[in-house]
Design an enzyme around this catalytic site. Structure first.
Site, PDB file in Angstrom:
ATOM      1  N   ARG A 158       0.864  -1.177   0.000  1.00 46.77           N
ATOM      2  CA  ARG A 158       0.000   0.000   0.000  1.00 46.77           C
ATOM      3  C   ARG A 158       0.904   1.232   0.000  1.00 46.77           C
ATOM      4  O   ARG A 158       2.037   1.178   0.492  1.00 46.77           O
ATOM      5  CB  ARG A 158      -0.899   0.020   1.234  1.00 46.77           C
ATOM      6  N   LYS A 189      -2.568  -2.210   7.699  1.00 47.63           N
ATOM      7  CA  LYS A 189      -3.810  -1.762   8.330  1.00 47.63           C
ATOM      8  C   LYS A 189      -3.981  -2.427   9.692  1.00 47.63           C
ATOM      9  O   LYS A 189      -3.590  -3.576   9.884  1.00 47.63           O
ATOM     10  CB  LYS A 189      -5.013  -2.091   7.440  1.00 47.63           C
ATOM     11  N   HIS A 267      -2.363   2.170  -5.837  1.00 49.71           N
ATOM     12  CA  HIS A 267      -3.154   0.979  -5.536  1.00 49.71           C
ATOM     13  C   HIS A 267      -3.383   0.134  -6.784  1.00 49.71           C
ATOM     14  O   HIS A 267      -3.641  -1.071  -6.681  1.00 49.71           O
ATOM     15  CB  HIS A 267      -4.480   1.371  -4.892  1.00 49.71           C
ATOM     16  N   ARG A 270      -0.737  -2.338  -6.750  1.00 55.04           N
ATOM     17  CA  ARG A 270      -1.044  -3.401  -5.765  1.00 55.04           C
ATOM     18  C   ARG A 270      -2.042  -4.383  -6.366  1.00 55.04           C
ATOM     19  O   ARG A 270      -1.895  -5.600  -6.215  1.00 55.04           O
ATOM     20  CB  ARG A 270      -1.594  -2.746  -4.495  1.00 55.04           C
ATOM     21  N   HIS A 293      -4.349  -9.198   3.882  1.00 60.06           N
ATOM     22  CA  HIS A 293      -5.796  -9.158   4.068  1.00 60.06           C
ATOM     23  C   HIS A 293      -6.190 -10.018   5.267  1.00 60.06           C
ATOM     24  O   HIS A 293      -5.792 -11.187   5.358  1.00 60.06           O
ATOM     25  CB  HIS A 293      -6.521  -9.681   2.825  1.00 60.06           C
ATOM     26  N   TYR A 302      -9.929 -10.723  -6.643  1.00 59.47           N
ATOM     27  CA  TYR A 302      -8.920 -10.842  -7.696  1.00 59.47           C
ATOM     28  C   TYR A 302      -9.118 -12.092  -8.539  1.00 59.47           C
ATOM     29  O   TYR A 302      -8.598 -12.175  -9.660  1.00 59.47           O
ATOM     30  CB  TYR A 302      -7.515 -10.822  -7.093  1.00 59.47           C
TER      31      TYR A 302
END
Length: 343
Positions: A158, A189, A267, A270, A293, A302
């Site tokens: 990120r 995150k 992004h 990414r 994630h 994806y």
């Protein structure tokens, strides 16, 4: 209450005027937000008047019908959600004022919007961007920006994780790269740390950048001013840590120099990282770990990109996929439709 949209709005019922004054004075909402509230509540008042209802007489069935009308008129799900949020807040205020016994909008929700696919580059586009050498650029800027592209695309970082990297590991560092282990330690995150591998091309670009990084006139002053910022892996000419906004700007300019049809943002690289890995490996769990994630359902989006890639390849290459004008659509189209019905 006067707004810049007064000329376009009919006279509003007194309840709505009082509510708008409440959100403006007591909740201190932004002027533009209050204007949008006025527009949405004018629609509510008009619908109620057409149905022969006072605002206090509106029921859930009425709200559902009006929502369906908005949807039928082409209003997007997000726009309908904002309208309903405004109406819901208005009736909550009426309830607090003792004007209604229940909120007719409480259990009404906008139609679910189709989740858009993440935008990813084709493999050849990503490689073209990564391999760009801008001979006209300053060598210092060129080395930095090339390393940024290689890390974003090669590691799936990120932009916040990228700009948080320091030159070396320390107790106060949010992230760093260990060249010997070919690994990057990043803070993602939820303040979760993860380790991602760094490929040989990214390590080469990083080495070239580090050889030039300290040739920055503003670095010494930055170290005195803010040692933490000056320890950043990626810095600007003033010696301070590069901002996410600056990365966005540099990447946009670099993608245009590479001849890509659309500007690239961090992004997107990414997304490209994840999509291209899945095309090659189909290992969803590994991609989940690399992206950081928490839930695999976030990574599963994806697989839809990967499936589109396979369907396009089939349509382009298989001799039985090339349909005549009077023939059924290519198999890839049918596969895509079936996949959308059964994700």
């Amino acid at each position: 209450m006067a707004t810049s949209t007064d000329a376009a709005l009919p006279a509003l019922p007194v309840q709505i005027e009082k509510y708008l004054e409440y959100v403006r004075v007591e909740r201190r909402l932004a002027a533009r937000t209050v204007e949008l509230y006025a527009i949405h509540l004018a629609t509510l008042a008009r619908n109620a008047a057409t149905a022969g209802l006072a605002l206090e007489q509106v029921q859930t069935a009425h709200v559902r019908r009006w929502m369906a009308q908005l949807h039928g008129a082409g209003r997007e799900s997000r726009g309908i959600a904002l309208v309903l949020s405004c109406w819901r807040s208005f009736y909550r205020w009426l309830g607090n004022e003792g004007r209604v016994g229940s909120n007719p909008v409480q259990d009404v929700h906008a139609p679910k919007a189709a989740r858009p696919l993440p935008k990813a580059l084709a493999v050849d586009e990503a490689v073209r961007l990564a391999e760009l050498h801008d001979a006209e650029a300053d060598p210092w800027d060129e080395a930095r920006d090339r390393a940024i592209v290689e890390l974003l695309y090669g590691c799936g970082l990120r932009v916040g994780e990228l700009v948080g990297l320091d030159v070396r590991a320390s107790s106060g560092a949010r992230g760093w790269i260990d060249p010997d282990a070919a690994e990057a330690q990043v803070l993602g995150k939820g303040s979760k740390r993860r380790i991602v591998p760094v490929g040989s091309k990214a390590l080469e670009a990083l080495q070239a950048w580090l050889a030039l990084r300290d040739d920055c006139a503003g670095l010494e002053a930055a170290r005195l001013r803010d040692p933490g910022s000056a320890a950043a892996l990626f810095i600007g000419r003033n010696g301070n840590r590069l901002s996410a906004h600056a990365v966005w700007k540099q990447l946009r300019e670099r993608s245009l120099k590479a001849g890509l049809t659309a500007p690239v943002h961090p992004h997107m690289l990414r997304h490209s990282f994840a999509s291209h890995l899945l095309q090659s490996s189909s290992d969803l769990r590994a991609v989940q770990e690399l992206l950081g994630h928490a839930n695999i359902s976030t990574t599963q989006v994806y697989t839809r990109l990967d499936f589109q890639h396979l369907a396009k390849a089939y349509d382009a290459a298989h001799p039985r996929a090339r349909a005549r004008d009077d023939s059924p659509p290519p198999i890839g189209d049918a596969l895509r439709k079936n996949k959308s019905r059964n994700p």
